[in-house]
Design a protein around this motif. Structure first.
Motif, PDB file in Angstrom:
ATOM      1  N   GLU A   1      -0.480   3.796   0.826  1.00  0.00           N
ATOM      2  CA  GLU A   1       0.725   3.904   0.522  1.00  0.00           C
ATOM      3  C   GLU A   1       1.585   3.855   2.052  1.00  0.00           C
ATOM      4  OE1 GLU A   1       2.505   7.586   0.110  1.00  0.00           O
ATOM      5  OE2 GLU A   1       1.233   8.839   1.150  1.00  0.00           O
ATOM      6  N   HIS A   2       2.889   3.792   2.073  1.00  0.00           N
ATOM      7  CA  HIS A   2       3.592   3.417   3.421  1.00  0.00           C
ATOM      8  C   HIS A   2       3.605   4.355   4.273  1.00  0.00           C
ATOM      9  CE1 HIS A   2       6.375   0.707   0.708  1.00  0.00           C
ATOM     10  NE2 HIS A   2       5.481   0.023   1.391  1.00  0.00           N
TER      11      HIS A   2
ATOM     12  N   ARG B   1      11.886   7.286  -0.513  1.00  0.00           N
ATOM     13  CA  ARG B   1      10.876   6.764   0.226  1.00  0.00           C
ATOM     14  C   ARG B   1      11.353   6.137   1.724  1.00  0.00           C
ATOM     15  NH1 ARG B   1       7.345   9.230  -1.958  1.00  0.00           N
ATOM     16  NH2 ARG B   1       5.511   8.051  -1.546  1.00  0.00           N
TER      17      ARG B   1
END
Lengths: 293, 329, 248
Positions: free
Chosen positions: A97-98, B112
């Motif tokens: 994931e980022h 995010r």
């Protein structure tokens, strides 16, 4: 105000030329973000390596051709470095994931930063532009450095080359398809890992070119990666993730606001581009142009 | 709930560590005391960040800004005004929380990576202003020689003050994490969509989380001024924010004490390895990559896994029972 | 109690819900059926506010809830479970349900009391009802699929809803588990005087517990009526149920 038109015009061109370097670097960053979904902080380090390599190569060769040889070879050296990093590290982590990827690429940038320190040391270095690009040209009453004009020509050329690559070549088309729909490419029976690797190298090559081109305009030093990469990320975000034209628009906004800042309020020149980025993001948080995500 | 014995074990260990920390300054060299103080201050920032990243699941990429803003606020009150010292100490957390309110208010609208990038851009704007505003912030020179009240003049006294505030903050953060709000924050991390569906206004809770985290970052900012007597623009630069994130990763995201461990590792590495080689970031980078590859939950997360093999077996067993008996009414 | 009035929703070109109508009265158990892609889940997402309709209105207890965000719709008394397991995987089973209970009691923002001592009774009660009390200290992510689906329902109960929406509550369960879950749903409806709206693939289940059934096809409501009415409706027989179910 005692600022004449000639100065404004000159500063405008300088801003655009600076934008072109940003654009080349950001196009690479954005391409990697689009295809691989990797926010690559080490991109700045590759840019720095490109600049240092340009310094060494042009010094080694010397003479009139030194810079041109360096311009051709330094980005290739960057590609070699990134190929090693990709095969050794990156290719195992594409699915993470980022947040992890950001920390991972930051770690890589720490390593690359120290490697640069080992190879080139901590001193300031400079590269002089080739004879033909020294001095200024008088243009509409303004005296504009030749090297900046050269950058203004080179920037669009690199942009067009990248555009041709992504729209006209098979591997470029596949990369673009992978940016939009990964599974699709896998279904087509194409080796995705190879496509990713190639796309990564293309992006890094652009970082290398950016580094080589910036070399004659700045003093090359450790830490130049840090200032660049944050600007590059913001440009990519305001342009729209993975969108090459977005990277161009973002770079122009960043470069031109900075150069006008220098003109009108030099003390706070670096504040202006950040201000423009904040304004764009508050109005359009997902960027000006369409993101491929 | 449940087992009351285990926590008391942990309390014993913590108590011993605490006593040890109290008795260090008179015996240890000055430099050692200073490094410990620095570890407390920095791990307070890291833990406050972990509140929103590890427990809140938000991409708080530029947490250093709140730390830095608080340090500057304190420094400016102490150097530019004749106000009482305690007002300077209050100013830090207040300014940090207000900054958190403004930046967070914009950020919680996004998710995010976009959340993180907006925060980086807002934070960088602040950095750029601080970096260039020589007449007010001292620009890239920073502010040096901040005077402290006589009580905090000696390093040992500063150390005790920092230790006290640090432990108080830890207790508060622990309490908050164990509160209904803490539970809700973790639920939002795990599944924001589901939280909306059970009637939780996700954005409001995220913002509240940011406010709490920035408050503690602000407290750390004040402690930094007390320890260092100076501030500089690098406190607001993005590199520091990522370093703090890395401290959380290294120690362990989902553990309470992880960030302290991560901070201690990084600061000792910088101090003690940095003595022998100027390439300590190379070693740090390699360690981090090893952690990312092999211990994605961090050192503390790994230790917890190892320490709890019994728990796992129990889980397996219960799973087995569950499969055979179905849903018991 | 709930009225869905000719609601439309499209994604790009695709009309997911194309004029759906639905009425649910207090105390009823209503089923929505239809082939895959008929728009059942989208309809539920529209009712609970996760999606906003392009056109149409959703009325709950004589109030237009169409423009409200999900969390406010939940507070009006509608909660749901999800088709794909949608829990808090890192929290304990107890914690999962407690989050909903705390939210219902408006105590989620309490900062300084220990969560271990708040809303324990209510949470345990729910866990006991659904039969997960013995697993309350396990991490939710480690539960079996069947238990996670039950936990789904338990979370939805935490808000003490008046209308409980269940999106394929038995998806992926074994026949035995399915049976138990359906019994649980019936029991819940009686015990807590719940109104239940659910969708389900297994026709036998649907016809055995639903008091009224709504049939969807291509995002459109074909008919809503009692099981007998639905069974005898010609378009339903032809389009969806097939011979087997037509005979009953």
């Amino acid at each position: 105000m005692a600022i004449g038109w000639a100065e404004i015009f000159c500063q405008f061109l300088v801003g655009i030329s600076r934008s072109m370097i940003l654009f080349i670097v950001c196009a690479g960053l954005s391409f990697i973000l689009g295809v691989l979904r990797v926010p690559n902080i080490a991109h700045g380090s590759l840019y720095m390596i490109g600049a240092f390599a340009t310094f060494s190569i042009s010094k080694m060769i010397g003479g009139t051709y030194g810079f041109w040889v360096a311009l051709a070879l330094a980005p290739l050296l960057v590609v070699v470095v990134s190929l090693i990093a990709e095969r050794l590290l990156f290719c195992h982590l594409y699915q993470r994931e980022h947040l992890m990827l950001i920390l991972f690429t930051f770690s890589v940038s720490l390593i690359l930063g120290d490697l640069v320190k080992i190879v080139w040391g901590a001193e300031y270095r400079s590269v002089s532009p080739p004879e033909i690009l020294k001095g200024s040209i008088s243009l509409l009453g303004a005296s504009v450095p030749r090297y900046n004009l050269f950058l203004i020509i080179i920037g669009p050329l690199v942009g067009i080359a990248l555009w041709l690559f992504t729209t006209r070549t098979k591997i470029g088309k596949i990369s673009r398809a992978a940016a939009v729909d990964r599974e699709m490419v896998g279904v087509l029976g194409i080796n995705v890992s190879w496509v990713f690797s190639f796309a990564f190298l293309v992006g890094c090559y652009l970082a290398g070119i950016g580094g080589a081109l910036v070399a004659p305009t700045v003093s090359i030093t450790l830490g130049m990666d840090h200032t660049l990469i944050i600007e590059a990320f913001l440009i990519v975000i305001i342009g729209g993730l993975g969108n090459m034209w977005g990277a161009l628009v973002g770079s122009l906004i960043f470069g031109v606001t900075h150069s006008f800042g220098v003109l009108f309020w030099p003390q706070f020149a670096i504040v202006f581009p950040y201000m423009s980025v904040v304004i764009v993001l508050l109005l359009r948080p997902r960027g000006l142009l369409k993101s491929v995500w | 709930m449940g087992d009351k014995r285990k926590p008391s074990n942990a309390v014993w260990i913590l108590g011993i560590i605490f006593l040890f920390l109290i008795f260090i300054p008179p015996f240890a060299p000055r430099f050692f005391t200073y490094i410990l103080g620095l570890i407390f201050v920095t791990s307070l920032v890291a833990m406050s960040l972990n509140l929103v990243v590890g427990f809140g699941g938000m991409f708080q990429f530029h947490h250093g800004v709140f730390y830095g803003v608080s340090a500057y606020a304190t420094a400016l009150v102490l150097t530019k005004t004749s106000l009482a010292t305690w007002i300077g100490f209050m100013a830090g957390p207040i300014v940090a929380t207000l900054t958190g309110l403004i930046i967070g208010w914009f950020c919680v609208r996004l998710t995010r990576l976009y959340f993180g990038m907006l925060q980086i851009s807002l934070g960088s704007l602040l950095w750029a202003i601080v970096f260039r505003w020589y007449s007010f912030t001292g620009g890239d020179d920073g502010i040096h020689g901040i005077r402290m009240p006589s009580l905090l003049m000696s390093l040992n006294n500063s150390y005790y003050f920092i230790l006290a505030i640090f432990i108080l903050s830890l207790l508060l953060m622990y309490k908050i994490l164990k509160s209904p709000f803490g539970n809700t924050l973790q639920a939002i991390r795990d599944n924001p969509q589901r939280c909306e569906a059970v009637g939780i206004n996700v954005r409001r809770y995220q913002l509240l989380g940011i406010l709490i985290a920035t408050f503690f970052a602000g407290v750390a900012g004040v402690l930094f001024v007390i320890l260092e007597r100076s501030v500089f623009a690098d406190l607001l630069f993005w590199v520091l924010s990522l370093e703090i994130l890395i401290m959380c990763l290294l120690g362990g995201w989902f553990t309470f004490f992880g960030p302290i461990l991560g901070t201690a590792i990084i600061i000792s590495l910088r101090t003690f390895v940095g003595k022998y080689t100027e390439y300590w970031t190379l070693i740090l980078g390699i360690i981090l990559i090893l952690v990312i590859f092999f211990l994605p939950e961090g050192v503390m997360g790994y230790v917890q896994e190892v320490l709890k093999p019994k728990m796992k077996e129990v889980k397996q067993e219960e799973k087995g029972i569950d499969a055979s008996s179905g849903i018991g009414f | 109690m709930l009225r869905v009035e000719s609601v439309f929703k499209s994604f790009d070109e695709f009309m997911a819900v194309n004029g759906a109508n639905l009425q649910v009265e207090k105390g009823e158990i209503v089923a929505v059926i239809g082939p895959n892609g008929a728009g059942k889940t989208t309809l539920f997402n529209l009712i609970t506010g996760l999606l906003k309709p392009d056109r149409g209105r959703i009325i709950f207890k004589e109030e237009d809830i169409t423009p409200l965000p999900p969390y406010e719709i939940c507070r009006k008394g509608i909660t749901r479970s999800f088709q794909i397991v949608n829990i808090f995987p890192r929290l304990t089973v107890f914690g999962n349900v407690q989050v909903a209970v705390l939210s219902h009691q408006r105590r989620s923002s309490n900062l300084f009391r220990s969560a271990e001592r708040i809303a324990v009774k209510e949470t345990r009660e729910i866990l006991e009802t659904v039969g997960l009390l013995d697993k309350e200290n396990l991490v939710a992510g480690s539960l079996s699929h069947g238990d996670q689906k039950i936990l789904e329902i338990a979370i939805a109960l935490g808000n003490e809803p008046e209308l409980l929406i269940l999106d394929e509550p038995t998806a992926g369960m074994s026949p035995e588990e399915t049976q138990k879950t359906m019994e649980l749903i019936k029991r819940l409806a009686k015990m807590r005087e719940l109104t239940i709206l659910f969708c389900e693939h297994d026709m036998e289940i649907v016809f055995s517990i639903a008091q009224r059934i709504m049939v969807m096809r291509h995002g459109r409501t074909i008919i809503q009526g009692t099981p007998e009415e639905v069974r005898s409706h010609p378009e339903v027989q032809e389009a969806y149920l097939g011979e087997e179910y037509a005979r009953g």
